[in-house]
Write an enzyme that holds these catalytic residues in place. Structure first.
Site, short mmCIF file in Angstrom:
data_model
loop_
_atom_site.label_atom_id
_atom_site.label_comp_id
_atom_site.label_asym_id
_atom_site.label_seq_id
_atom_site.Cartn_x
_atom_site.Cartn_y
_atom_site.Cartn_z
N ASP A 122 1.51 -4.59 12.04
CA ASP A 122 0.31 -5.00 12.76
C ASP A 122 -0.71 -5.61 11.80
O ASP A 122 -1.47 -6.49 12.16
CB ASP A 122 -0.33 -3.82 13.48
CG ASP A 122 0.69 -3.01 14.30
OD1 ASP A 122 0.48 -2.81 15.50
OD2 ASP A 122 1.70 -2.59 13.71
N PHE A 123 -0.71 -5.10 10.54
CA PHE A 123 -1.74 -5.54 9.60
C PHE A 123 -1.46 -6.94 9.06
O PHE A 123 -2.27 -7.50 8.32
CB PHE A 123 -1.87 -4.55 8.43
CG PHE A 123 -1.98 -3.11 8.87
CD1 PHE A 123 -1.52 -2.10 8.05
CD2 PHE A 123 -2.55 -2.77 10.09
CE1 PHE A 123 -1.61 -0.76 8.44
CE2 PHE A 123 -2.65 -1.45 10.50
CZ PHE A 123 -2.18 -0.43 9.67
N ILE A 124 -0.31 -7.49 9.39
CA ILE A 124 0.03 -8.82 8.90
C ILE A 124 -0.96 -9.86 9.40
O ILE A 124 -1.13 -10.92 8.80
CB ILE A 124 1.48 -9.21 9.28
CG1 ILE A 124 1.98 -10.38 8.40
CG2 ILE A 124 1.60 -9.54 10.76
CD1 ILE A 124 3.44 -10.73 8.62
N HIS A 166 -0.71 0.00 15.82
CA HIS A 166 0.42 0.47 15.01
C HIS A 166 1.75 0.29 15.74
O HIS A 166 2.72 0.94 15.41
CB HIS A 166 0.23 1.94 14.63
CG HIS A 166 -0.96 2.18 13.73
ND1 HIS A 166 -2.25 2.19 14.20
CD2 HIS A 166 -1.04 2.37 12.40
CE1 HIS A 166 -3.09 2.39 13.19
NE2 HIS A 166 -2.39 2.50 12.09
N GLN A 196 2.12 -2.17 5.50
CA GLN A 196 2.41 -0.78 5.83
C GLN A 196 2.78 -0.60 7.31
O GLN A 196 3.72 0.10 7.63
CB GLN A 196 1.24 0.13 5.47
CG GLN A 196 1.60 1.60 5.53
CD GLN A 196 0.57 2.46 4.82
OE1 GLN A 196 -0.42 2.87 5.44
NE2 GLN A 196 0.78 2.72 3.54
N PHE A 197 2.02 -1.21 8.18
CA PHE A 197 2.41 -1.37 9.57
C PHE A 197 2.34 -2.86 9.80
O PHE A 197 1.36 -3.50 9.39
CB PHE A 197 1.45 -0.64 10.53
CG PHE A 197 1.67 0.84 10.58
CD1 PHE A 197 1.12 1.67 9.60
CD2 PHE A 197 2.42 1.42 11.60
CE1 PHE A 197 1.33 3.05 9.63
CE2 PHE A 197 2.63 2.80 11.64
CZ PHE A 197 2.09 3.61 10.66
N GLU A 203 0.84 -1.19 0.00
CA GLU A 203 0.00 0.00 0.00
C GLU A 203 0.88 1.25 0.00
O GLU A 203 1.74 1.41 0.87
CB GLU A 203 -0.91 -0.01 1.24
CG GLU A 203 -1.91 -1.16 1.23
CD GLU A 203 -2.34 -1.62 2.62
OE1 GLU A 203 -2.85 -2.74 2.75
OE2 GLU A 203 -2.14 -0.84 3.60
N GLU A 256 -4.22 -6.99 2.95
CA GLU A 256 -2.96 -7.70 3.21
C GLU A 256 -3.02 -9.15 2.73
O GLU A 256 -2.04 -9.70 2.25
CB GLU A 256 -2.61 -7.65 4.70
CG GLU A 256 -2.03 -6.32 5.16
CD GLU A 256 -3.03 -5.19 5.18
OE1 GLU A 256 -4.26 -5.49 5.23
OE2 GLU A 256 -2.63 -4.02 5.12
#
Lengths: 318, 326
Positions: B85-87, B127, B82-83, B29, B60
């Site tokens: 955390d989104f994984i 985040h 992007q962060f 992203e 993601e």
């Protein structure tokens, strides 16, 4: 009614276990306080153990012939007493009757059985009761690393001063201890039993090598008493750690014999037998002062000249 | 040698690999036109074109799925979260597909999934995460966590060249705060699976990774100055496969070890390390294995609470003192 634990007593500072040789009473028998209720056989001595309190022998927990660590509960007596009586502490149960050879000699005299040699303290120590706290356990057993170092150098952790958490022995403590080579407290006078022995450890099986004798048809096998086992081990250990030199001299003891004859009665009147051994020991002690190298021990590449003269006398008990 | 930030070193690594191998491409992203939320891929679209720097929709799972498909067809995708955390949105595709493709279908899946992890930046719970524990016990994946600029570059290159899926967790707090002189030429690759002794010492070991390496080094300095303790700091660099030999070596050397990570305590990687030390080096321990970690709570927004929850240098010093005194 209350239950009183009867424990395997500690007969000497270095003794870690005892064999319950014989029960003198059965379950259900009435026992009086201080009446002998069982016989034990330990490293140093066989003894009769008195009951810590009067009552009925309610339970026998350890059978004849079994060896248990000191403080193990061997029996339970049910008493009429209503007051809370805790388990009899071990030192209080020490009997008056038996001859305990004391003080212990750090170096046995070369001739004769070395029954008075200090008891070796191998890595397996008397396990403490389950009620031991974490701190106590830590002081007793320290950490895996320290135990490993202790085993490698045949050091008893209990003899090392500890500066770590809860007073436990740290790696630095034990390494410093090994480097300085001697315990902080003086070795004579009864504490010698726990002194570290630098050098090869006598294995529990008592053999110098791996070879073991086995019975053949027609042989008779007899188990050795604990004392005999230890005597055997220590005799071999002595040969492995000290050079043995034997020389023969003829000594005219006429004057000694005359002295003894003249003073025998006087000693007997005071309840002591004046034997030749007394004279010999005194002569040896005096000469050791004059020839300090004979009163020395070897530590790796150094000679330790002992400041004290200690003579160990082995006594045959049977 | 010029001094390069951690972020710049990462950028250099990516650029060098893209120049070296035309199969390498980036997707994520805002990575293309915007140059990346943190500017990691700044200038890449201009240099490599829009077929090698791809702006994706906000999904993601799709990003990783597309990367997996491209990898099967011979490409070398670097997927950005992007962060990091989104994984978690890509958890299914990563664990059920990417990690097992080679085992199930003999299909190689040489993807890199990278993204910024970590806190201390007032980013709040969505985040600031450290997700390594979630993937740590998925056989088939590799996980790397660079702490230095040199390793930021060296590990991204190694990850891209690896024939199997690698999760690359960079730390956002380190992006511009860590600088290092790096050689301009030569091929700087950090081997995956090898730890590094960041600081030598004989009294006590700190096993750690990522941003905590820097806090551990700060703590080590304080402990030397105030307590006369010589602390060894081991930077793991790779979490999966972990460098057991390096961990064993430091335990045998100092006999007192503590593990520090920014991730939460329960189920964190420190537990696994402690178990391995127990199994392989019990006889060398002169004290229990201790841990310094974040508290077991979602990360708060309030700065004072974030500071409380996350491990600080003072926490490391306190536990090290406890360990030294044991």
């Amino acid at each position: 009614m209350s239950r009183v634990d009867v424990v395997m007593p500690q007969m000497g500072e270095s003794i870690a276990e005892g064999t319950l040789a014989k029960w003198l009473k059965k379950v259900g028998d009435e026992v009086k306080r201080d009446e002998p209720i069982f016989e034990i056989s330990t490293d140093k001595v066989d003894a009769e153990i008195p009951a810590p309190s009067g009552g009925i022998l309610a339970e026998i927990k350890v059978p004849e012939g079994q060896t248990v660590p000191i403080q193990t509960v061997v029996a339970v007596i049910e008493t009429d007493a209503t007051a809370g009586v805790g388990a009899a502490p071990a030192p209080a149960a020490a009997p008056a009757a038996s001859p305990a050879p004391r003080p212990q000699a750090p170096t046995p005299v070369a001739a004769g059985p070395a029954a008075a040699a200090p008891a070796l303290a191998p890595g397996s120590q008397a396990p403490s009761p389950v009620t031991e706290s974490a701190d106590e356990r830590l002081r007793r057993r320290s950490t895996p690393l320290v135990r490993k170092i202790a085993a490698e150098h045949s050091v008893d952790i209990a003899t090392v001063p500890g500066t770590g958490h809860a007073g436990r022995v740290t790696k630095k403590d034990i390494l410093d201890y090994i480097d300085t080579g001697a315990p902080a407290a003086p070795a004579a006078g009864g504490a010698a039993g726990a002194a570290p022995i630098a050098g090869p450890q006598a294995p529990a099986s008592g053999g110098a090598g791996q070879w073991e004798a086995t019975p053949w048809p027609g042989d008779r096998v007899e188990a050795m008493s604990r004392i005999r086992q230890l005597t055997s081990e220590h005799m071999v250990f002595s040969r492995r750690t000290s050079a043995h030199v034997t020389t023969f001299y003829e000594v005219d003891m006429t004057r000694v014999a005359r002295l003894r004859a003249a003073n025998k009665k006087g000693y007997e009147d005071r309840g002591v037998k004046l034997t030749y051994l007394g004279f010999i020991v005194k002569a040896v002690a005096d000469q050791l002062r004059r020839h300090p190298v004979l009163n020395a021990a070897v530590q790796r590449a150094a000679i330790i000249y002992r400041g004290q003269v200690n003579i160990g006398i082995a006594v045959a008990l049977d | 040698m010029p001094e390069v930030t951690y972020l710049e070193a990462l950028r250099q690594g990516l650029r060098e690999e893209m120049q070296r191998d035309e199969r390498v491409f980036i997707l994520g992203e805002d990575v293309g036109r915007y140059g990346g939320a943190f500017k990691v891929t700044d200038g890449f679209m201009a240099e490599f074109g829009d077929r090698r720097v791809i702006d994706t929709p906000i999904s993601e799972a799709a990003i990783v799925g597309a990367a997996a498909g491209a990898a099967h067809l011979g490409m070398r995708p670097v997927a950005e979260m992007q962060f990091i955390d989104f994984i978690s949105c890509a958890y299914d595709i990563l664990t059920n597909y990417v990690a097992t493709a080679r085992y199930r279908a003999n299909l190689a899946c040489p993807i890199v999934v990278r993204g910024p992890c970590g806190g201390y930046v007032r980013g709040g719970p969505f985040h600031s995460q450290n997700p390594e524990a979630a993937f740590f016990h998925t056989p088939g994946l590799k996980i790397v966590c660079p702490a230095t600029a040199r390793d930021a570059k060296g590990l991204i290159k190694a990850a891209i060249r690896d024939d199997d899926p690698v999760l690359y967790f960079e730390h956002k707090y380190l992006y511009r705060r860590v600088k290092e002189q790096l050689p301009e030429d030569g091929d700087l690759v950090t081997p995956i699976g090898r730890a590094r002794v960041a600081r030598e010492g004989g009294d006590l070991s700190i096993v750690t990774y990522s941003a905590m390496v820097w806090k551990a080094l700060e703590a080590a300095q304080t402990l030397e100055k105030e307590d006369g303790l010589r602390v060894e700091v081991l930077d793991l660099r790779t979490l999966l496969p972990m460098d057991d030999a390096a961990i064993l070596a430091t335990v045998r050397k100092t006999n007192r070890v503590m593990i520090v990570h920014e991730d939460t305590r329960t189920g964190g990687v420190a537990g696994e390390i402690a178990a391995r030390i127990n199994e392989a080096a019990f006889e060398w321990l002169d004290a229990p294995v201790l841990r310094v970690t974040a508290a077991d709570t979602p990360l708060p927004y309030a700065p004072t609470l974030e500071d409380y929850v996350l491990p600080q240098t003072a926490d490391i010093v306190a536990v090290a003192r406890k360990l030294a005194a044991y």
